[in-house]
Design a protein around this motif. Sequence first.
Motif, PDB file in Angstrom:
ATOM      1  N   THR A 164      28.753  47.113 -21.704  1.00  0.00           N
ATOM      2  CA  THR A 164      28.379  46.154 -20.673  1.00  0.00           C
ATOM      3  C   THR A 164      28.698  46.714 -19.299  1.00  0.00           C
ATOM      4  OG1 THR A 164      28.855  44.339 -22.190  1.00  0.00           O
ATOM      5  CG2 THR A 164      28.719  43.799 -19.846  1.00  0.00           C
ATOM      6  N   ALA A 165      27.712  46.652 -18.424  1.00  0.00           N
ATOM      7  CA  ALA A 165      27.925  47.171 -17.076  1.00  0.00           C
ATOM      8  C   ALA A 165      28.900  46.268 -16.335  1.00  0.00           C
ATOM      9  CB  ALA A 165      26.599  47.230 -16.330  1.00  0.00           C
ATOM     10  N   MET A 213      19.349  40.686  -9.051  1.00  0.00           N
ATOM     11  CA  MET A 213      19.055  41.799  -9.950  1.00  0.00           C
ATOM     12  C   MET A 213      20.128  42.848  -9.661  1.00  0.00           C
ATOM     13  SD  MET A 213      14.921  42.366 -10.255  1.00  0.00           S
ATOM     14  CE  MET A 213      14.456  42.213  -8.522  1.00  0.00           C
ATOM     15  N   CYS A 214      21.057  42.977 -10.581  1.00  0.00           N
ATOM     16  CA  CYS A 214      22.226  43.833 -10.402  1.00  0.00           C
ATOM     17  C   CYS A 214      21.953  45.172 -11.089  1.00  0.00           C
ATOM     18  CB  CYS A 214      23.435  43.139 -11.016  1.00  0.00           C
ATOM     19  SG  CYS A 214      25.018  43.714 -10.415  1.00  0.00           S
ATOM     20  N   VAL A 215      21.805  46.235 -10.305  1.00  0.00           N
ATOM     21  CA  VAL A 215      21.365  47.534 -10.827  1.00  0.00           C
ATOM     22  C   VAL A 215      22.504  48.546 -10.748  1.00  0.00           C
ATOM     23  CG1 VAL A 215      19.644  49.350 -10.656  1.00  0.00           C
ATOM     24  CG2 VAL A 215      19.030  46.993 -10.038  1.00  0.00           C
ATOM     25  N   TRP A 219      20.003  40.915 -14.982  1.00  0.00           N
ATOM     26  CA  TRP A 219      19.549  39.741 -14.256  1.00  0.00           C
ATOM     27  C   TRP A 219      20.673  38.710 -14.332  1.00  0.00           C
ATOM     28  CZ3 TRP A 219      17.314  37.517 -10.587  1.00  0.00           C
ATOM     29  CH2 TRP A 219      16.823  36.213 -10.614  1.00  0.00           C
ATOM     30  N   VAL A 220      21.263  38.402 -13.174  1.00  0.00           N
ATOM     31  CA  VAL A 220      22.474  37.581 -13.130  1.00  0.00           C
ATOM     32  C   VAL A 220      22.233  36.329 -12.292  1.00  0.00           C
ATOM     33  CG1 VAL A 220      24.941  37.566 -12.580  1.00  0.00           C
ATOM     34  CG2 VAL A 220      23.831  39.719 -13.228  1.00  0.00           C
ATOM     35  N   THR A 225      19.579  42.174 -19.838  1.00  0.00           N
ATOM     36  CA  THR A 225      19.883  43.539 -19.385  1.00  0.00           C
ATOM     37  C   THR A 225      18.815  44.477 -19.917  1.00  0.00           C
ATOM     38  OG1 THR A 225      22.273  43.096 -19.387  1.00  0.00           O
ATOM     39  CG2 THR A 225      21.599  45.398 -19.406  1.00  0.00           C
ATOM     40  N   MET A 226      18.425  45.456 -19.115  1.00  0.00           N
ATOM     41  CA  MET A 226      17.393  46.404 -19.534  1.00  0.00           C
ATOM     42  C   MET A 226      17.671  47.794 -18.973  1.00  0.00           C
ATOM     43  SD  MET A 226      14.554  44.487 -17.174  1.00  0.00           S
ATOM     44  CE  MET A 226      15.303  42.925 -17.678  1.00  0.00           C
TER      45      MET A 226
END
Length: 304
Positions: free
Chosen positions: A180-181, A193-195, A204-205, A213-214
Amino acid sequence: MLRKSDIPRAATGRAAIRRTAVRRVVIRRTLAAAAVLAVTAGCTAQAATSRPAADAKPGSTAPAPDAASTPTPSASDPGTPSAKPGKSATTAEPEVLMASGTKSERVRELQARLAQIGWFDDTPTGTYGPVTVASVKGFQGKRGLPTTGDTDTVTWQKLLAMTKQPTRDELTGKAVNKPTAKLDPRCRTGRVMCVSKTTRTLSWVIDGKVQSTMDVRFGSQYTPTREGTFSVFHKSRHHVSSIYHTPMPYAMFFSGGQAVHYSADFAARGYNGASHGCVNVRNEGKIASLFAQVRQGDRVVIYW
């Protein structure tokens, strides 16, 4: 011919000669004994022409340190600096653990671990082929390591620290469990959108809760994806690049011509390619769902 009066005088002279000879023998024996004693005591004779010490005055001759009075460093002496274990005058090269042509279960684990962080897109085979070499090179380059394509001890330890022990399904290619990031603090409020460039994922938070998550891909060193906090200012479902004339489906623009969008090239080639600065998504179903949820004004945070 000696006269009688000369006989006592001659005898006296011979006696003096004998006494002198005896004294010389005694002196030689005494000196020899002293030399033996000096050697057994650890002393050494100093030549009068010995080199002056570094702190001696010009023109003076400083005696060398006495061997008996100079302590010999020992391993147990805490005041004596010693070399660190394993260190040498020259730094040793990292040991190569796996390289092109290697076949083993460790290679399979390497491939599964690389898959966890998005660097290996095939099914783990246990064979170190061209795809694995390219994946390792990409991993090394992003971490500032020499891009040899060989898995040495430094590369392996770095990979172990970033991944988890692969499951049986991961080793056979049935599943990929990405760590998990860690959300950037800027992603914990609102719609974002947390990249993460570290894990190469887009999350996507909403209000601090991860909805999906992708996998994502970024620009090359010549066309880098910008980092920072942005806002979606335009959406285009069937967009085509006016510069590169390539499709950019589900495009959500956040900074100039850079956008989050689906990439057929990413889906086909994986991380062997790169974008021109956009955030590529390879799962069309996930990007389609995300496109439907994101609104203009929603934030985009890109970070390491």
